[in-house]
Write a protein that holds these residues in place. Structure first.
Motif, PDB file in Angstrom:
ATOM      1  N   ASN A 256      -6.550   0.548   8.064  1.00 24.10           N
ATOM      2  CA  ASN A 256      -7.250   0.084   9.264  1.00 24.10           C
ATOM      3  C   ASN A 256      -8.275  -0.993   8.913  1.00 24.10           C
ATOM      4  OD1 ASN A 256      -8.463  -0.168  11.785  1.00 24.10           O
ATOM      5  ND2 ASN A 256      -9.616   1.731  11.608  1.00 24.10           N
ATOM      6  N   VAL A 257      -9.145  -0.684   7.983  1.00 22.38           N
ATOM      7  CA  VAL A 257     -10.259  -1.571   7.663  1.00 22.38           C
ATOM      8  C   VAL A 257      -9.784  -2.863   7.005  1.00 22.38           C
ATOM      9  CG1 VAL A 257     -12.299  -1.784   6.205  1.00 22.38           C
ATOM     10  CG2 VAL A 257     -11.936   0.295   7.535  1.00 22.38           C
ATOM     11  N   LEU A 258      -8.859  -2.751   6.057  1.00 24.42           N
ATOM     12  CA  LEU A 258      -8.402  -3.946   5.347  1.00 24.42           C
ATOM     13  C   LEU A 258      -7.598  -4.879   6.249  1.00 24.42           C
ATOM     14  CD1 LEU A 258      -7.347  -2.259   1.990  1.00 24.42           C
ATOM     15  CD2 LEU A 258      -9.237  -3.871   2.293  1.00 24.42           C
ATOM     16  N   SER A 259      -6.704  -4.315   7.054  1.00 27.51           N
ATOM     17  CA  SER A 259      -5.876  -5.168   7.912  1.00 27.51           C
ATOM     18  C   SER A 259      -6.699  -5.820   9.017  1.00 27.51           C
ATOM     19  CB  SER A 259      -4.710  -4.377   8.508  1.00 27.51           C
ATOM     20  OG  SER A 259      -5.169  -3.320   9.336  1.00 27.51           O
ATOM     21  N   ALA A 260      -7.783  -5.171   9.439  1.00 32.23           N
ATOM     22  CA  ALA A 260      -8.657  -5.768  10.458  1.00 32.23           C
ATOM     23  C   ALA A 260      -9.547  -6.854   9.869  1.00 32.23           C
ATOM     24  CB  ALA A 260      -9.513  -4.679  11.106  1.00 32.23           C
ATOM     25  N   ALA A 261     -10.001  -6.643   8.638  1.00 33.36           N
ATOM     26  CA  ALA A 261     -10.924  -7.601   8.009  1.00 33.36           C
ATOM     27  C   ALA A 261     -10.206  -8.824   7.472  1.00 33.36           C
ATOM     28  CB  ALA A 261     -11.697  -6.909   6.891  1.00 33.36           C
ATOM     29  N   TYR A 262      -8.953  -8.661   7.039  1.00 29.93           N
ATOM     30  CA  TYR A 262      -8.224  -9.762   6.398  1.00 29.93           C
ATOM     31  C   TYR A 262      -6.927 -10.019   7.162  1.00 29.93           C
ATOM     32  CZ  TYR A 262     -11.674  -8.941   2.801  1.00 29.93           C
ATOM     33  OH  TYR A 262     -12.866  -8.797   2.143  1.00 29.93           O
ATOM     34  N   THR A 263      -7.086 -10.674   8.288  1.00 30.79           N
ATOM     35  CA  THR A 263      -5.949 -10.899   9.182  1.00 30.79           C
ATOM     36  C   THR A 263      -4.960 -11.927   8.620  1.00 30.79           C
ATOM     37  OG1 THR A 263      -7.294 -12.511  10.403  1.00 30.79           O
ATOM     38  CG2 THR A 263      -7.218 -10.251  11.256  1.00 30.79           C
ATOM     39  N   ASP A 264      -5.383 -12.742   7.648  1.00 30.76           N
ATOM     40  CA  ASP A 264      -4.473 -13.709   7.029  1.00 30.76           C
ATOM     41  C   ASP A 264      -3.583 -13.059   5.969  1.00 30.76           C
ATOM     42  OD1 ASP A 264      -5.356 -15.758   8.580  1.00 30.76           O
ATOM     43  OD2 ASP A 264      -6.751 -16.571   7.096  1.00 30.76           O
ATOM     44  N   CYS A 265      -3.937 -11.851   5.555  1.00 32.05           N
ATOM     45  CA  CYS A 265      -3.121 -11.127   4.584  1.00 32.05           C
ATOM     46  C   CYS A 265      -2.119 -10.246   5.322  1.00 32.05           C
ATOM     47  CB  CYS A 265      -4.003 -10.253   3.693  1.00 32.05           C
ATOM     48  SG  CYS A 265      -5.140 -11.173   2.635  1.00 32.05           S
ATOM     49  N   SER A 266      -1.009  -9.958   4.681  1.00 28.06           N
ATOM     50  CA  SER A 266      -0.035  -9.040   5.267  1.00 28.06           C
ATOM     51  C   SER A 266      -0.005  -7.760   4.436  1.00 28.06           C
ATOM     52  CB  SER A 266       1.357  -9.671   5.315  1.00 28.06           C
ATOM     53  OG  SER A 266       1.794 -10.026   4.028  1.00 28.06           O
ATOM     54  N   PHE A 267       0.262  -6.654   5.106  1.00 28.18           N
ATOM     55  CA  PHE A 267       0.189  -5.343   4.471  1.00 28.18           C
ATOM     56  C   PHE A 267       1.498  -4.590   4.686  1.00 28.18           C
ATOM     57  CE2 PHE A 267      -4.057  -6.761   5.374  1.00 28.18           C
ATOM     58  CZ  PHE A 267      -4.793  -6.371   4.268  1.00 28.18           C
ATOM     59  N   ASN A 268       2.213  -4.363   3.599  1.00 32.70           N
ATOM     60  CA  ASN A 268       3.430  -3.557   3.635  1.00 32.70           C
ATOM     61  C   ASN A 268       3.071  -2.123   3.266  1.00 32.70           C
ATOM     62  OD1 ASN A 268       4.809  -5.914   4.134  1.00 32.70           O
ATOM     63  ND2 ASN A 268       6.365  -5.564   2.567  1.00 32.70           N
ATOM     64  N   LEU A 269       3.364  -1.199   4.175  1.00 39.69           N
ATOM     65  CA  LEU A 269       3.054   0.210   3.947  1.00 39.69           C
ATOM     66  C   LEU A 269       4.319   0.911   3.466  1.00 39.69           C
ATOM     67  CD1 LEU A 269       1.062   0.961   7.236  1.00 39.69           C
ATOM     68  CD2 LEU A 269       0.308  -0.276   5.173  1.00 39.69           C
ATOM     69  N   TYR A 270       4.344   1.338   2.217  1.00 38.48           N
ATOM     70  CA  TYR A 270       5.539   1.941   1.625  1.00 38.48           C
ATOM     71  C   TYR A 270       5.463   3.469   1.708  1.00 38.48           C
ATOM     72  CZ  TYR A 270       6.626  -2.688  -0.101  1.00 38.48           C
ATOM     73  OH  TYR A 270       6.936  -4.038  -0.177  1.00 38.48           O
ATOM     74  N   SER A 271       6.457   4.022   2.397  1.00 36.95           N
ATOM     75  CA  SER A 271       6.523   5.468   2.557  1.00 36.95           C
ATOM     76  C   SER A 271       7.958   5.936   2.356  1.00 36.95           C
ATOM     77  CB  SER A 271       6.038   5.886   3.945  1.00 36.95           C
ATOM     78  OG  SER A 271       6.268   7.263   4.185  1.00 36.95           O
TER      79      SER A 271
ATOM     80  N   LEU B   9       0.844  -1.198   0.000  1.00 35.87           N
ATOM     81  CA  LEU B   9       0.000   0.000   0.000  1.00 35.87           C
ATOM     82  C   LEU B   9       0.879   1.247   0.000  1.00 35.87           C
ATOM     83  CD1 LEU B   9      -2.638  -1.007   2.716  1.00 35.87           C
ATOM     84  CD2 LEU B   9      -2.920  -1.116   0.235  1.00 35.87           C
ATOM     85  N   ASP B  10       0.511   2.219  -0.793  1.00 35.01           N
ATOM     86  CA  ASP B  10       1.195   3.506  -0.786  1.00 35.01           C
ATOM     87  C   ASP B  10       0.830   4.230   0.516  1.00 35.01           C
ATOM     88  OD1 ASP B  10       2.218   6.017  -1.204  1.00 35.01           O
ATOM     89  OD2 ASP B  10       0.786   6.563  -2.773  1.00 35.01           O
ATOM     90  N   ALA B  11       1.812   4.443   1.381  1.00 35.29           N
ATOM     91  CA  ALA B  11       1.530   4.993   2.716  1.00 35.29           C
ATOM     92  C   ALA B  11       2.076   6.398   2.919  1.00 35.29           C
ATOM     93  CB  ALA B  11       2.109   4.068   3.786  1.00 35.29           C
ATOM     94  N   LYS B  12       2.501   7.058   1.862  1.00 29.70           N
ATOM     95  CA  LYS B  12       3.046   8.405   2.039  1.00 29.70           C
ATOM     96  C   LYS B  12       2.049   9.321   2.734  1.00 29.70           C
ATOM     97  CE  LYS B  12       4.454  12.573  -0.402  1.00 29.70           C
ATOM     98  NZ  LYS B  12       4.582  13.261  -1.707  1.00 29.70           N
ATOM     99  N   ARG B  13       0.809   9.350   2.243  1.00 31.06           N
ATOM    100  CA  ARG B  13      -0.203  10.231   2.831  1.00 31.06           C
ATOM    101  C   ARG B  13      -0.591   9.783   4.232  1.00 31.06           C
ATOM    102  NH1 ARG B  13      -0.975  14.833  -0.500  1.00 31.06           N
ATOM    103  NH2 ARG B  13      -0.740  14.173  -2.665  1.00 31.06           N
ATOM    104  N   ALA B  14      -0.634   8.468   4.447  1.00 32.01           N
ATOM    105  CA  ALA B  14      -0.982   7.954   5.771  1.00 32.01           C
ATOM    106  C   ALA B  14       0.013   8.422   6.816  1.00 32.01           C
ATOM    107  CB  ALA B  14      -1.044   6.430   5.749  1.00 32.01           C
ATOM    108  N   VAL B  15       1.283   8.526   6.418  1.00 29.27           N
ATOM    109  CA  VAL B  15       2.344   8.945   7.331  1.00 29.27           C
ATOM    110  C   VAL B  15       2.384  10.457   7.477  1.00 29.27           C
ATOM    111  CG1 VAL B  15       4.862   9.043   7.636  1.00 29.27           C
ATOM    112  CG2 VAL B  15       3.774   6.908   6.900  1.00 29.27           C
ATOM    113  N   CYS B  16       2.229  11.176   6.385  1.00 29.66           N
ATOM    114  CA  CYS B  16       2.557  12.607   6.366  1.00 29.66           C
ATOM    115  C   CYS B  16       1.369  13.556   6.391  1.00 29.66           C
ATOM    116  CB  CYS B  16       3.398  12.922   5.125  1.00 29.66           C
ATOM    117  SG  CYS B  16       4.947  12.009   5.025  1.00 29.66           S
TER     118      CYS B  16
END
Length: 385
Positions: free
Chosen positions: A31-46, A10-17
């Motif tokens: 928030n919503v995706l990581s809570a709903a899909y706990t078997d998936c992993s989410f890399n936040l790129y910033s 996930l593009d996380a520049k805006r989430a961070v800044c």
């Protein structure tokens, strides 16, 4: 399709800044995706790492990781180059299954690296040219248009944005999914009377006020409410929540002074996000008179708090407000005064709109957002072969 265990970038520049608009959307999606899909992993790129109180709780989740460049990026140009050109190298080495650009853009070199989705929020720079410098308009035309064209799939946040993507940029409608942004969990429950009173006292607010939330700029059209205020009962004030800067901000302040409304107009800056529910809930009506929006989230937030809205025609606000709002032309001062007064003084009408608004916003649930976004990911992966 059976649920996949995906590694999602996930593009996380805006989430961070960024703590408004696109930042709110990015954090909401994480928030919503990581809570709903706990078997998936989410890399936040910033491109940078910085403290953000609203992102930190999400980084504590086992399936969420913030990824920043391994080499120090000392200036904005270098960071932009990494995000635009070099990021796909990290996506490949991290074995990312799909990458989602949450704020209108993708790396230009992503096409042959992994399937991609880009969320396009709006094409406002094309509709409200006076709000953007010429160089910015050209840059957005290039970056955002190219991102929509090279993406495996595109998420539009409204029917209005989908139409603009098709008509302005020639994007194939078959690869566009409409996914409405849900309401932040902070708006899930209306504040208590005690919480509303405490917030009103802390900000020194009157008993009756109309609230408008959003950056103060020509497109947002806050001047309409100011011009209408003299025709609204004197015991009702106007609360403007948003950053005040530039020529339009000065024009708005000058008009308040010229109309001698200084005792009826209050402006708040840098209001904590956590105070917004009580500020909406304490208002007799809400104003969102923007000339153009991709969606208009403050409309939904206000309706969630039981406060009906006066909104404007011309873009997508009818999608956001449904039957919980009334709609006027963005230059009709008399109509604003009439409708705002009716909402604020006619209890039966107010309560009817509030009830319809509550029904309407059910479609903007976190569950719907998560499911529809993941469905978009699956379609992108399948179509990518």
């Amino acid at each position: 399709m059976a649920q996949m265990k995906l590694k999602i970038g996930l593009d996380a520049k805006r989430a961070v800044c960024n703590n408004t608009g696109l930042g709110n959307y990015s954090r909401y999606a994480i928030n919503v995706l990581s809570a709903a899909y706990t078997d998936c992993s989410f890399n936040l790129y910033s491109p940078v790492k910085k403290e953000n109180d609203r992102l930190e709780p999400l980084l504590l989740r086992e399936n969420v990781e913030l990824v920043v460049p391994k080499l120090s990026l000392n200036n904005g140009l270098t960071r932009a180059f990494w995000r635009t050109i070099d990021l796909p190298l990290d996506l490949r080495s991290d074995n990312i299954d799909i990458y989602h650009g949450l704020s209108n853009e993708l790396p230009l070199t992503i096409k042959n690296v992994c399937p991609s989705v880009v969320t396009i929020h709006d094409l406002i720079w094309r509709r409200c040219r006076e709000d953007y410098a010429a160089i910015d308009r050209r840059l957005y035309d290039f970056k955002y248009s190219r991102s929509a064209k090279i993406a495996t799939r595109v998420i539009a946040i409204s029917e209005c944005t989908k139409r603009d993507l098709i008509n302005d940029l020639g994007i194939d409608p078959e690869k566009i999914d409409i996914v409405y942004q849900g309401i932040d969990p902070i708006f899930a429950n209306k504040p208590t009377s005690a919480q509303i009173m405490e917030t009103r006292k802390r900000y020194g607010l009157p008993q009756k006020y109309i609230i408008t939330v959003g950056t103060i700029q020509p497109r947002k059209n806050q001047l309409l409410a100011v011009e209408a205020l003299p025709a609204i009962p004197e015991d009702i004030s106007l609360l403007i929540v948003g950053s005040l800067a530039g020529a339009y901000g000065r024009k708005l302040v000058d008009r308040v002074c010229a109309l001698r409304l200084g005792d009826r107009v209050q402006m708040l800056y840098k209001v904590p996000f956590t105070d917004l529910p009580a500020l909406y809930a304490g208002a007799v009506a809400s104003s969102y008179t923007s000339r153009y929006e991709g969606f208009g989230l403050p409309v939904v937030e206000s309706l969630a708090m039981g406060t009906p809205v006066v909104a404007c025609t011309g873009s997508c606000l009818e999608e956001a407000g449904g039957d919980g709002a009334v709609y006027i032309h963005p230059d009709d001062v008399d109509a604003f005064a009439r409708e705002a007064t009716r909402i604020a003084t006619d209890t039966v009408f107010h309560d009817k709109l509030a009830r319809y608004g509550k029904q309407h916003i059910r479609r903007f649930s976190p569950e719907s957002f998560a499911r529809q976004t993941m469905d978009c990911y699956y379609k992108a992966i399948v179509s990518n072969g």
